[in-house]
Each structure stands twice: as structure tokens, then as C-alpha cells.
Write a protein that holds these residues in place. Sequence first.
Motif: not given
Length: 134
Positions: A63-69, A26-27, A49-53, A12-13
Motif C-alpha cells: 500500500i505504501a509503495r503506491q503512494r506518491a514518492h 495505512v494511508h 511495518f509490523s502487523v498483528t497476526r 494504528t488499527t
Amino acid sequence: MTWKVRAIRGATTAAENSVAAIREAVHELLDEIESRNDLDLSEVVNVTFSVTRDLDTVFPAAIARQRAHWQSVPLLDVQQMYVRTDLSFCIRCLIQFNTPDPTFEVRHVYLRQAQTLRPDRSLSEAGLRAATAG
């Protein structure tokens, strides 16, 4: 029963290089991946995850780590190799998971401007509604 490691790709962007914009992207991406793939997080091996510079204000894994489960899912962030013509503000992910189902249909998710990366794997909103309705 034989288990097999499979992988789901997604991209995504973000609208801009801000915590809020990256969090939203991310969500949205993970929500779509989970819903389209009926993903059981207990079967996830790892997520990269990879992100552009041009994205450097927050780690997508944080961010993902804050999601349920998602607290016990192994997560890793890396910077995407720089290519001058690459898409700006792009977040990609690779989710590896175990499945006992050899016929499990993987649905890769490409959202927002990242749809141009893999138009063969992208669904328009109308196409997505038709695909999930049928």
C-alpha cells in the motif's frame, strides 16, 4: 555538517481484516507521520511495518509503495510477535531517516485504538489542532 539517523514510530488499527480497511489505516497513518514530521522521503533509509497476526489480506508495504514518492523507499513487512493481550488489527511502523538537523523534533504518531499503546505520545484531535495551530 554531520548527518544522523533518526527514527519515527507510528501505529494504528484497521477496522477489519480487509484490503480496504488496511489501505485506509495505512494511508491515514502515513499522512499523519509525513505532515507532523515534515518528512523528506529522499532522506528515508527504510520503513518496517509490523502487523498483528489477524491482519493477513494485504501487505502494508504494498500500500505504501503506491503512494506518491514512496516507490524508491525500501519497505519491509513483518508479523508482530504474538502476545495474547495485544491490540487486535494493529499496524505498526518504524521509519528510519537521515537528517542534518540535530535538533529535529521527532513526532511519533499513534492513531485510533493504537493510542492506548503509547498514551504519552498520542494527541487527541483537539490537542492536535492546538499543537499545529501554535
